[in-house]
Write a protein that holds these residues in place. Structure first.
Motif, PDB file in Angstrom:
ATOM      1  N   SER A  70       0.799  -1.226   0.000  1.00 58.49           N
ATOM      2  CA  SER A  70       0.000   0.000   0.000  1.00 58.49           C
ATOM      3  C   SER A  70       0.828   1.269   0.000  1.00 58.49           C
ATOM      4  CB  SER A  70      -0.935   0.001   1.216  1.00 58.49           C
ATOM      5  OG  SER A  70      -0.183  -0.038   2.416  1.00 58.49           O
ATOM      6  N   SER A  71       2.136   1.161   0.207  1.00 56.54           N
ATOM      7  CA  SER A  71       2.971   2.361   0.250  1.00 56.54           C
ATOM      8  C   SER A  71       3.637   2.667  -1.079  1.00 56.54           C
ATOM      9  CB  SER A  71       4.049   2.204   1.325  1.00 56.54           C
ATOM     10  OG  SER A  71       4.885   1.089   1.026  1.00 56.54           O
ATOM     11  N   THR A  72       3.616   1.713  -1.997  1.00 57.97           N
ATOM     12  CA  THR A  72       4.257   1.890  -3.298  1.00 57.97           C
ATOM     13  C   THR A  72       3.281   1.465  -4.385  1.00 57.97           C
ATOM     14  OG1 THR A  72       6.412   1.392  -2.324  1.00 57.97           O
ATOM     15  CG2 THR A  72       6.242   1.266  -4.722  1.00 57.97           C
ATOM     16  N   ALA A  73       3.114   2.317  -5.393  1.00 56.14           N
ATOM     17  CA  ALA A  73       2.159   2.025  -6.460  1.00 56.14           C
ATOM     18  C   ALA A  73       2.494   0.708  -7.145  1.00 56.14           C
ATOM     19  CB  ALA A  73       2.149   3.167  -7.470  1.00 56.14           C
ATOM     20  N   ASN A  74       1.539  -0.146  -7.261  1.00 57.09           N
ATOM     21  CA  ASN A  74       1.716  -1.441  -7.932  1.00 57.09           C
ATOM     22  C   ASN A  74       0.355  -1.919  -8.397  1.00 57.09           C
ATOM     23  OD1 ASN A  74       0.927  -1.807  -5.215  1.00 57.09           O
ATOM     24  ND2 ASN A  74       1.692  -3.908  -5.198  1.00 57.09           N
ATOM     25  N   ALA A  75      -0.139  -1.297  -9.450  1.00 57.72           N
ATOM     26  CA  ALA A  75      -1.496  -1.536  -9.924  1.00 57.72           C
ATOM     27  C   ALA A  75      -1.749  -2.996 -10.251  1.00 57.72           C
ATOM     28  CB  ALA A  75      -1.781  -0.665 -11.140  1.00 57.72           C
ATOM     29  N   THR A  76      -0.725  -3.690 -10.758  1.00 57.86           N
ATOM     30  CA  THR A  76      -0.946  -5.090 -11.158  1.00 57.86           C
ATOM     31  C   THR A  76      -0.961  -6.044  -9.979  1.00 57.86           C
ATOM     32  OG1 THR A  76       1.413  -5.503 -11.473  1.00 57.86           O
ATOM     33  CG2 THR A  76       0.169  -4.638 -13.371  1.00 57.86           C
ATOM     34  N   GLN A  77      -0.499  -5.572  -8.796  1.00 56.60           N
ATOM     35  CA  GLN A  77      -0.445  -6.404  -7.590  1.00 56.60           C
ATOM     36  C   GLN A  77       0.405  -7.651  -7.793  1.00 56.60           C
ATOM     37  OE1 GLN A  77      -2.371  -5.550  -4.329  1.00 56.60           O
ATOM     38  NE2 GLN A  77      -1.539  -3.858  -5.541  1.00 56.60           N
ATOM     39  N   ALA A  78       1.489  -7.474  -8.563  1.00 56.17           N
ATOM     40  CA  ALA A  78       2.388  -8.603  -8.811  1.00 56.17           C
ATOM     41  C   ALA A  78       2.951  -9.125  -7.490  1.00 56.17           C
ATOM     42  CB  ALA A  78       3.524  -8.164  -9.731  1.00 56.17           C
ATOM     43  N   ASP A  79       2.967 -10.438  -7.357  1.00 59.00           N
ATOM     44  CA  ASP A  79       3.471 -11.089  -6.140  1.00 59.00           C
ATOM     45  C   ASP A  79       4.056 -12.429  -6.563  1.00 59.00           C
ATOM     46  OD1 ASP A  79       4.048 -11.926  -3.606  1.00 59.00           O
ATOM     47  OD2 ASP A  79       1.961 -12.287  -3.019  1.00 59.00           O
ATOM     48  N   PHE A  80       5.320 -12.397  -7.003  1.00 57.08           N
ATOM     49  CA  PHE A  80       5.919 -13.563  -7.639  1.00 57.08           C
ATOM     50  C   PHE A  80       5.895 -14.791  -6.741  1.00 57.08           C
ATOM     51  CE2 PHE A  80       9.614 -16.240  -8.552  1.00 57.08           C
ATOM     52  CZ  PHE A  80       9.377 -16.530  -9.884  1.00 57.08           C
ATOM     53  N   ASP A  81       6.233 -14.606  -5.481  1.00 61.44           N
ATOM     54  CA  ASP A  81       6.330 -15.768  -4.601  1.00 61.44           C
ATOM     55  C   ASP A  81       5.063 -16.026  -3.796  1.00 61.44           C
ATOM     56  OD1 ASP A  81       6.459 -13.608  -2.962  1.00 61.44           O
ATOM     57  OD2 ASP A  81       8.406 -14.091  -2.061  1.00 61.44           O
ATOM     58  N   LEU A  82       4.014 -15.268  -4.095  1.00 58.36           N
ATOM     59  CA  LEU A  82       2.697 -15.486  -3.476  1.00 58.36           C
ATOM     60  C   LEU A  82       2.761 -15.463  -1.949  1.00 58.36           C
ATOM     61  CD1 LEU A  82       1.347 -18.372  -5.757  1.00 58.36           C
ATOM     62  CD2 LEU A  82       1.045 -15.907  -6.052  1.00 58.36           C
ATOM     63  N   ASP A  83       3.617 -14.588  -1.435  1.00 60.50           N
ATOM     64  CA  ASP A  83       3.730 -14.509   0.020  1.00 60.50           C
ATOM     65  C   ASP A  83       2.919 -13.348   0.596  1.00 60.50           C
ATOM     66  OD1 ASP A  83       5.188 -12.354  -0.842  1.00 60.50           O
ATOM     67  OD2 ASP A  83       6.996 -12.813   0.314  1.00 60.50           O
ATOM     68  N   LEU A  84       2.067 -12.750  -0.258  1.00 60.47           N
ATOM     69  CA  LEU A  84       1.165 -11.652   0.100  1.00 60.47           C
ATOM     70  C   LEU A  84       1.900 -10.334   0.327  1.00 60.47           C
ATOM     71  CD1 LEU A  84      -1.349 -13.457   2.502  1.00 60.47           C
ATOM     72  CD2 LEU A  84      -1.430 -13.214   0.011  1.00 60.47           C
ATOM     73  N   ALA A  85       3.197 -10.339   0.129  1.00 61.37           N
ATOM     74  CA  ALA A  85       3.958  -9.093   0.115  1.00 61.37           C
ATOM     75  C   ALA A  85       4.256  -8.796  -1.342  1.00 61.37           C
ATOM     76  CB  ALA A  85       5.251  -9.226   0.912  1.00 61.37           C
ATOM     77  N   GLY A  86       3.594  -7.811  -1.922  1.00 57.51           N
ATOM     78  CA  GLY A  86       3.731  -7.535  -3.342  1.00 57.51           C
ATOM     79  C   GLY A  86       5.158  -7.264  -3.743  1.00 57.51           C
ATOM     80  N   ASP A  87       5.463  -7.506  -5.011  1.00 57.96           N
ATOM     81  CA  ASP A  87       6.828  -7.341  -5.493  1.00 57.96           C
ATOM     82  C   ASP A  87       7.368  -5.944  -5.230  1.00 57.96           C
ATOM     83  OD1 ASP A  87       6.599  -9.923  -6.338  1.00 57.96           O
ATOM     84  OD2 ASP A  87       6.345  -9.425  -8.465  1.00 57.96           O
ATOM     85  N   ALA A  88       6.476  -4.957  -5.239  1.00 60.51           N
ATOM     86  CA  ALA A  88       6.934  -3.583  -5.027  1.00 60.51           C
ATOM     87  C   ALA A  88       7.472  -3.372  -3.617  1.00 60.51           C
ATOM     88  CB  ALA A  88       5.790  -2.605  -5.300  1.00 60.51           C
ATOM     89  N   CYS A  89       7.062  -4.216  -2.688  1.00 63.73           N
ATOM     90  CA  CYS A  89       7.496  -4.072  -1.297  1.00 63.73           C
ATOM     91  C   CYS A  89       8.342  -5.237  -0.809  1.00 63.73           C
ATOM     92  CB  CYS A  89       6.286  -3.940  -0.376  1.00 63.73           C
ATOM     93  SG  CYS A  89       5.381  -2.396  -0.533  1.00 63.73           S
ATOM     94  N   ASP A  90       8.453  -6.287  -1.581  1.00 58.70           N
ATOM     95  CA  ASP A  90       9.088  -7.525  -1.121  1.00 58.70           C
ATOM     96  C   ASP A  90      10.592  -7.457  -1.383  1.00 58.70           C
ATOM     97  OD1 ASP A  90       9.801 -10.082  -0.446  1.00 58.70           O
ATOM     98  OD2 ASP A  90       8.143 -11.030  -1.545  1.00 58.70           O
ATOM     99  N   PRO A  91      11.481  -7.508  -0.344  1.00 56.02           N
ATOM    100  CA  PRO A  91      12.936  -7.439  -0.568  1.00 56.02           C
ATOM    101  C   PRO A  91      13.503  -8.719  -1.172  1.00 56.02           C
ATOM    102  CG  PRO A  91      12.475  -7.801   1.749  1.00 56.02           C
ATOM    103  CD  PRO A  91      11.154  -7.571   1.090  1.00 56.02           C
ATOM    104  N   ASP A  92      12.718  -9.791  -1.171  1.00 56.06           N
ATOM    105  CA  ASP A  92      13.176 -11.059  -1.738  1.00 56.06           C
ATOM    106  C   ASP A  92      12.015 -11.647  -2.524  1.00 56.06           C
ATOM    107  OD1 ASP A  92      14.258 -13.490  -2.380  1.00 56.06           O
ATOM    108  OD2 ASP A  92      14.291 -14.263  -0.329  1.00 56.06           O
ATOM    109  N   ASP A  93      11.878 -11.216  -3.774  1.00 61.50           N
ATOM    110  CA  ASP A  93      10.679 -11.550  -4.549  1.00 61.50           C
ATOM    111  C   ASP A  93      10.525 -13.039  -4.803  1.00 61.50           C
ATOM    112  OD1 ASP A  93       9.341  -9.083  -5.005  1.00 61.50           O
ATOM    113  OD2 ASP A  93      10.975  -8.468  -6.314  1.00 61.50           O
ATOM    114  N   ASP A  94      11.668 -13.737  -4.994  1.00 61.65           N
ATOM    115  CA  ASP A  94      11.521 -15.170  -5.266  1.00 61.65           C
ATOM    116  C   ASP A  94      11.658 -16.019  -4.003  1.00 61.65           C
ATOM    117  OD1 ASP A  94      14.207 -14.932  -4.811  1.00 61.65           O
ATOM    118  OD2 ASP A  94      14.823 -15.483  -6.844  1.00 61.65           O
ATOM    119  N   ASN A  95      11.761 -15.318  -2.854  1.00 57.07           N
ATOM    120  CA  ASN A  95      11.780 -15.998  -1.566  1.00 57.07           C
ATOM    121  C   ASN A  95      12.854 -17.086  -1.496  1.00 57.07           C
ATOM    122  OD1 ASN A  95      10.715 -16.103   1.031  1.00 57.07           O
ATOM    123  ND2 ASN A  95       9.320 -17.788   0.528  1.00 57.07           N
TER     124      ASN A  95
END
Length: 725
Positions: free
Chosen positions: A585-610
């Motif tokens: 919610s703090s960084t624009a990410n209209a597509t709500q991409a979440d590569f690793d499906l950990d509910l932390a969107g890629d725009a906020c996730d420091p480790d996208d592939d977990n």
């Protein structure tokens, strides 16, 4: 009871004015919407249901009335009646010997005799009833006939019988009845309950200067001594007691014709006060069209073998007596102001007369349905806008419970009852709803039915349970209050994804489950979708191909509700995804991409592939299988130089190097034993000689972008140098 064949009709002695059967479309008058005050004045709200006057269900369930012959003379000078009622009934039990009839306790009424054939029967008079002792017991299916002869001055309860022609006029100038719900017993003995229909013959004797109207066809008249005339009416179909009617005075007739669905004709005969013929010509001009419309909508007019018409009477509203509505003389104004009453009473011929309520708790099946008929006629004249405007005119924020209401003839029964049908139409859709209404008519014609049966009929067309609706709107009171809002994200691929939020905010927190129409406004056209709202706080995802500029909820008011309020959904990063739905919610990410499906969107996730590697240090941040391999921290050395270690993350092969403690002290890390090993075990065949301490180091290799892993660090924190290339 089943239908009986009717007798041929003959004419009544009264002046006649012929009306055209239909009028051209451009001449169809407006359908004025009445005010709530007008409705209240012309409805039966003054009629109060008296509990102590209700039948004793048990004793009366022992027999079924099949036919009434009511032979009464109405004597205006004394406001009295004299005559007899002959009842043909069938026993439903073994050993029936008592018949309980309803007849109002009235010291001014004298029962002369009660007989079966020539046998005089004994009886007693419980309050508002007659307990007749038969001269023999009757078994199931056996029929019997009793005749009650009586005379006297009936008590009028809620206008059950009136002797005036006009308000404030002289008594004895007319006679009329309005027996709903339990007024029939005030002027004739009967089984006065709506679930026992019977065929009826009515022999009304009145002064010869009067015309006496009744139910069904006029099958004969006889001029009697002392300036009296007997009018004999007979219904083809059975009816319930509260629909039995007389209206008699000096009448003129106004005639119309209805063309049936099969191309035949049916007479429409109105009995109006002399001098009102011209006004009636205008006030009733739409009636043939109304009959045709309702017949096409619900099925043929129920009493097409007989007739339809209206008889003027004193009360300023209408009463749906079968085939012969009693209609307030005050309403015949030469205008269309009261067309809604004409439509209402006509609709009752289907809803109330052909299909009657099994109990008075089910009265909304009468009044709500007839009120809904008004709205359908408005729709016929004014289309969808006319229909919606009329339904909205029936709205109130103070409705109670439709089923078993506290006031049988209050606005809840009429108007909320109509709204219930309106909402069911919204749930089922136009086609299925109209088919269900036709089912209700055809399945229950000439019968009495319950609310539960009506629900089952609706469910048969809906294909699922309607408890969610009936339990909230029919069997209970209350309304939902809605808040709703929308936020829309541009996915960048031509798709605009909207989050629609619906909140139910009623103080009771009672959930109203309903399908809700949501309209998204776009420059390319509006998009309406129906969502299933079954939570007090609920979000829905809807896609469009153009940006959404606004939202409407239940735009056409298919849901009876207390309020609806549009709200703004919080969206901190302005990406079109509401904060509570936004995975970052703090960084624009209209597509709500979440590569690793950990509910932390890629725009906020420091480790996208977990994969344990921070994105900034990961050469493949969206590939958990690629990247710098993890370290091998423990190498197990077994007897004979057998080495093993745990697999390192992202490592496909391993390098093994060996050194001695002496080398280590000198800053060396040994030599490469093997490079590119594809397993996590290795047998060292050249173990150093006893007495020489040695060590092993293992590092992993990623075949992709990650390359070689680390051998760890020395005591200064510097990376240990590899011996393998």
């Amino acid at each position: 009871m089943s239908r009986r064949s009717g007798l041929s009709s003959i004419f009544a002695c009264a002046s006649t004015l012929l009306l055209a059967g239909s009028i051209a479309a451009q001449e169809i008058p407006n359908f004025p919407i009445p005010t709530p005050e007008m409705r209240e004045q012309t409805r039966k709200g003054h009629i109060k249901y008296v509990p102590e006057a209700v039948h004793l269900a048990g004793p009366q369930d022992n027999y079924d009335v099949q036919h009434y012959l009511i032979d009464l003379e109405f004597i205006p000078v004394s406001k009295s009646v004299t005559g007899s009622v002959t009842i043909t009934a069938q026993s439903l039990v073994a050993g029936l010997q008592h018949v309980i009839l309803d007849f109002y306790t009235n010291p001014q009424i004298t029962i002369s005799s009660i007989k079966r054939g020539t046998t005089v029967l004994s009886y007693s008079r419980p309050t508002h009833q007659i307990d007749v002792t038969l001269d023999q017991a009757f078994g199931p299916g056996q029929t019997f006939e009793i005749k009650i002869t009586y005379s006297g001055v009936p008590v009028s309860v809620d206008d059950s019988i009136s002797w005036q022609k006009i308000n404030g006029g002289f008594p004895g100038t007319a006679v009329s009845t309005l027996s709903e719900p339990v007024g029939a017993r005030t002027w004739w003995p009967c089984k006065d309950r709506p679930d026992d229909k019977a065929t009826v013959e009515e022999w009304w004797t009145v002064p010869s200067t009067w015309t006496a109207t009744g139910n069904g066809k006029l099958v004969g008249t006889t001029v009697l001594a002392n300036n009296r005339t007997q009018y004999r009416w007979q219904m083809t179909d059975p009816l319930t007691t509260y629909l039995v009617s007389i209206a008699a005075t000096a009448y003129a007739t106004v005639n119309q014709t209805y063309t049936t669905l099969t191309g035949g004709t049916m007479p429409i005969t109105h009995y109006v006060y002399v001098g009102d013929e011209s006004k009636a010509q205008t006030s009733f001009s739409e009636l043939p069209n109304m009959i045709a419309f309702f017949a096409h909508t619900w099925g043929e007019y129920p009493f097409v073998e007989d007739k339809y018409g209206m008889s003027a009477f004193i009360w300023g509203g209408g009463m749906e007596h079968s085939t012969n509505t009693s209609y307030g003389y005050q309403l015949i104004t030469g205008t269309h102001t009261y067309d809604y009453i004409v439509a209402h009473e006509l609709a009752h011929q289907w809803w109330g007369d052909a299909v009657s309520p099994a109990t008075w708790a089910d009265v909304w099946l009468n009044e709500g349905f007839a009120t809904y008929g008004e709205a359908r006629w408005a729709e016929n004249l004014g289309g969808g806008v006319g229909y919606r405007n009329y339904m909205q005119s029936l709205y109130s924020s103070s409705f109670g419970t439709v089923y078993n209401p506290s006031n049988l003839f209050g606005s809840t029964v009429y108007d909320k009852g109509a709204w219930c049908l309106h909402m069911l139409r919204g749930i089922l859709g136009d086609v299925s709803f109209d088919l269900a209404m036709r089912d209700w008519y055809t399945q229950n014609d000439n019968r009495s039915a319950t609310t539960a049966q009506f629900q089952a009929t609706m469910e048969a067309r809906y294909g699922a349970s309607l408890d969610f609706f009936f339990q909230r709107y029919v069997y209970a009171s209350g309304y939902p209050s809605y808040q709703y809002g929308v936020a829309t994200a541009n996915l960048g691929n031509g798709t605009y994804r909207s989050t629609v939020r619906i909140l139910q905010t009623q103080a009771s927190q009672v959930l109203f489950t309903m399908p809700v129409r949501v309209t998204l406004l776009t420059g390319a056209g509006n998009v309406t979708q129906t969502v299933w709202n079954n939570q007090l706080d609920q979000d829905f995802t809807l896609d469009t191909t153009a940006p959404v500029t606004g939202i409407q909820m239940d735009q056409d008011n298919w849901i009876l509700k207390l309020s609806k309020t549009q709200i703004t959904l919080a969206d901190q990063d302005l990406d079109g995804v509401p904060d509570r739905n936004d995975n970052c919610s703090s960084t624009a990410n209209a597509t709500q991409a979440d590569f690793d499906l950990d509910l932390a969107g890629d725009a906020c996730d420091p480790d996208d592939d977990n994969d344990g590697l921070a994105d900034v240090a990961d050469c493949a941040p969206f590939d958990a299988a690629s990247g710098t391999p993890g370290s091998v921290d423990v190498v197990t050395v077994a007897t004979g130089g057998h080495l093993s270690w745990d697999a390192a993350a992202r490592a496909e092969t391993y390098d093994v190097q060996r050194g001695t403690v002496t080398e280590l002290r000198a800053g060396g890390y040994g030599a490469c034993l093997i490079a590119g090993l594809a397993t996590t075990v290795y047998d060292d065949g050249d173990v150093p000689a006893d007495g020489e301490a040695s060590f092993y180091l293992v590092r992993g290799h990623d075949a992709g972008c990650g390359g070689a892993g680390s051998l760890g660090t020395d005591s200064t924190g510097a990376p240990r140098p590899p011996a393998c290339p």
